[in-house]
Design a protein around this motif. Structure first.
Motif, PDB file in Angstrom:
ATOM      1  N   LEU A  17      19.467  20.106  35.248  1.00 44.63           N
ATOM      2  CA  LEU A  17      20.449  20.758  34.381  1.00 44.63           C
ATOM      3  C   LEU A  17      19.713  21.413  33.213  1.00 44.63           C
ATOM      4  O   LEU A  17      19.081  20.738  32.401  1.00 44.63           O
ATOM      5  N   PHE A  18      19.813  22.733  33.134  1.00 48.28           N
ATOM      6  CA  PHE A  18      19.146  23.471  32.057  1.00 48.28           C
ATOM      7  C   PHE A  18      20.050  23.618  30.833  1.00 48.28           C
ATOM      8  O   PHE A  18      19.653  23.310  29.717  1.00 48.28           O
ATOM      9  N   ASP A  19      21.267  24.095  31.034  1.00 44.52           N
ATOM     10  CA  ASP A  19      22.221  24.247  29.938  1.00 44.52           C
ATOM     11  C   ASP A  19      23.624  24.287  30.542  1.00 44.52           C
ATOM     12  O   ASP A  19      23.802  23.965  31.719  1.00 44.52           O
ATOM     13  N   ASP A  27      34.997  14.093  31.186  1.00 41.23           N
ATOM     14  CA  ASP A  27      33.797  13.331  31.545  1.00 41.23           C
ATOM     15  C   ASP A  27      32.801  14.131  32.383  1.00 41.23           C
ATOM     16  O   ASP A  27      31.725  13.623  32.701  1.00 41.23           O
ATOM     17  N   ASP A  28      33.146  15.357  32.753  1.00 37.64           N
ATOM     18  CA  ASP A  28      32.246  16.152  33.587  1.00 37.64           C
ATOM     19  C   ASP A  28      30.952  16.475  32.845  1.00 37.64           C
ATOM     20  O   ASP A  28      30.947  16.679  31.626  1.00 37.64           O
ATOM     21  N   LEU A  29      29.875  16.513  33.610  1.00 31.49           N
ATOM     22  CA  LEU A  29      28.563  16.809  33.039  1.00 31.49           C
ATOM     23  C   LEU A  29      28.563  18.181  32.373  1.00 31.49           C
ATOM     24  O   LEU A  29      28.080  18.346  31.243  1.00 31.49           O
ATOM     25  N   ILE A  30      29.070  19.183  33.058  1.00 31.58           N
ATOM     26  CA  ILE A  30      29.294  20.521  32.512  1.00 31.58           C
ATOM     27  C   ILE A  30      30.625  21.022  33.063  1.00 31.58           C
ATOM     28  O   ILE A  30      31.233  20.373  33.911  1.00 31.58           O
ATOM     29  N   GLN A  31      31.060  22.174  32.599  1.00 31.32           N
ATOM     30  CA  GLN A  31      32.288  22.752  33.123  1.00 31.32           C
ATOM     31  C   GLN A  31      32.092  23.145  34.583  1.00 31.32           C
ATOM     32  O   GLN A  31      31.164  23.884  34.916  1.00 31.32           O
TER      33      GLN A  31
END
Length: 543
Positions: A494-496, A314-318
């Protein structure tokens, strides 16, 4: 070891089970005699012999398990072997070599035969390779008279507790140390951010110490600090998850040109420039202050273990380690971790304003921001208006949550009275709001144009011009010496998957963060609780 004892037929109540001629019985009894005088370096921890019943012995017999290979199906009397001692030595070498190295010392205490077989270097060569990734040609060790067993017992196993990631105690500056097995050495590499402001460049690293076997007696610790090559050092494991290093020849750190030459050399390594290239007077003061403070340690440091943050689908990114821009302080290392509806950025390296260990940014994932169109986004007052509205909304929600908690406490105290219906409505309303926020996040476009508002300062103008999503967040600011710290509103961008940014509204400043793409070994937290405890500890030390 109890299993090994039963398979060998060793025990105070019975002799060796080997049958055959009187000569075989005498030899078997001698080989199976329990060994009680085991060298810790050769055989490790203690062990014992377990007395078992006939039923237990029968259950452990080899013929009751998998079929034996044709070469070992028959024992001395044409039957399947009843003991491991009846197996060929080369097969025992293969069996013992597949066991964890930490189990072999106890196995060596079973009998002299096992102990003799465990002196075979093939077993320890395999353990060095499989447990510590030593891929060097270990046969070359024979030239120096050092065995693979020496490498395992006196180097790899002895210093296994210092492998992984560590944060040095260097006041507010901190750091990132990675201790790894590198060939036939254990090396402590200090990881340094790239030169400011090139945040996307790879990390730099330099060795601080190394450990290796020069002779059979013990491992040698060498300090690698300075420019005169390796010299005598010392490592002390203070307690669990903490160790210290000491240089015994600090004169190797000095340069012939004195402190001025040492400063110029440090400046080129740390910043990639000379003092004349830095025109900002405040930045010059910060650089000189850092050199004076850090150089006094002379590589005599205490290190505390840090873990990489655990991840969730569920994390937005790693989550992980990032390098980010911090104005005149240069690039610093930040750890991004996720905690439910919150994300936290914790400093691994720091500065006199916000020291290492402090939580530099906090992102509220329950409050995404819808940015205005690109033209209005250039207007700082418009972005500020949007963020301050969300800040007020967050403040009201916190007050309502505290009020509901007080009502629930009163309800619990008045157990004879039915629960207030307002509590249920509040919870339902909160769930609906959370659902609406989730819908807002789901409807956010895959990417949207992004530009910094006019007047916002950025050390790196080469930031991405599109972003995925933005969230409300707060950033920690303070005066010199971490005086008057306070959390101020900002925008998480958040860019990528590997880059994000943070707009500090009060400072009118922008920090760009880029992922550290290094595969760190022995750095995973054993549990979420262990990671949270680690974060709490490093923050308390910084405070």
């Amino acid at each position: 070891m109890a299993v090994c004892a039963r398979l060998c037929g060793v025990g105070p109540a019975r002799g060796c089970r080997r049958r055959g001629s009187a000569r075989e019985q005498r030899r078997g009894a001698a080989d199976s005699e329990p060994d009680t005088d085991t060298d810790p370096e050769e055989a490790g921890g203690g062990g014992g012999v377990v007395v078992v019943t006939e039923d237990e012995e029968a259950a452990e017999r080899i013929e009751g398990g998998r079929p034996l290979p044709p070469s070992v199906e028959a024992g001395p009397a044409g039957r399947a072997p009843l003991s491991l001692l009846e197996l060929p030595p080369e097969l025992l070498v293969q069996i013992f070599g597949s066991l964890p190295g930490t189990d072999l010392p106890s196995l060596a205490r079973v009998c002299t035969t096992f102990r003799r077989i465990l002196r075979t270097d093939t077993i320890w060569r395999r353990r060095c390779r499989e447990e510590y990734g030593v891929c060097e040609n270990l046969r070359k060790l024979e030239i120096t008279g050092v065995s693979c067993r020496d490498v395992y017992a006196k180097l790899l196993h002895r210093y296994r507790h210092i492998l992984g990631l560590w944060q040095p105690d260097i006041g507010p500056y901190g750091g990132l140390l990675n201790v790894v097995v590198d060939g036939l050495f254990i090396i402590g590499w200090m990881y340094l951010p790239p030169h400011d402001p090139h945040v996307d460049d790879p990390m730099r690293f330099k060795p601080l110490f190394r450990i290796h076997l020069m002779e059979r007696k013990c491992a040698t610790v060498e300090c690698m600090y300075g420019h005169k090559g390796p010299h005598n050092g010392h490592i002390q494991i203070v307690k669990k998850d903490e160790f210290s290093t000491k240089c015994n020849q600090t004169d190797h750190h000095r340069m012939s040109g004195g402190r001025q030459e040492e400063f110029r050399t440090w400046l080129r390594e740390e910043w990639g420039r000379t003092l004349e290239d830095i025109f900002h007077e405040h930045m010059q003061e910060l650089i000189l202050m850092k050199f004076i403070y850090t150089s006094q340690y002379d590589n005599c440091l205490t290190y505390r273990r840090i873990y990489l943050p655990p991840s969730s689908p569920d994390d937005l990114i790693q989550p992980g380690l990032f390098k980010g821009t911090y104005g005149s302080h240069g690039l610093e290392i930040v750890m991004l971790s996720f905690h439910g509806k919150k994300a936290k950025g914790t400093k691994i390296t720091g500065d006199p304003n916000i020291p290492a260990g402090q939580q530099t940014v906090e992102i509220d994932l329950a409050h995404p921001l819808r940015l205005p169109d690109i033209e209005n986004l250039r207007d700082f007052s418009e972005l500020s208006r949007i963020v301050l509205e969300v800040q007020e909304q967050v403040r009201r929600e916190e007050q309502e949550r505290e009020q509901r908690q007080e009502e629930e406490e009163h309800s619990q105290q008045a157990a004879s009275q039915p629960a207030s219906p307002l509590g249920g409505e509040g919870a339902e309303g909160e769930e609906t709001a959370a659902g609406a926020e989730g819908t807002t996040q789901d409807k956010a476009p895959a990417s949207q144009p992004f530009v910094l508002p006019m007047g916002v300062i950025s050390r790196n103008e080469d930031y991405p011009r599109t972003c995925r999503i933005c969230f409300y967040g707060t950033g920690l600011i303070a005066g010199h010496g971490f005086t008057s710290p306070e959390r101020t509103p900002g925008v998480f961008v958040l860019f990528d998957d590997d880059r994000f940014g943070f707009i500090w509204l009060e400072l009118k400043s922008f920090s760009l963060y880029s992922r550290i793409k290094v595969s760190f070994q022995n750095a995973q937290a054993p549990s979420r609780e262990a990671f949270d405890e680690m974060l709490k500890n490093i923050q308390s030390l910084a405070t």
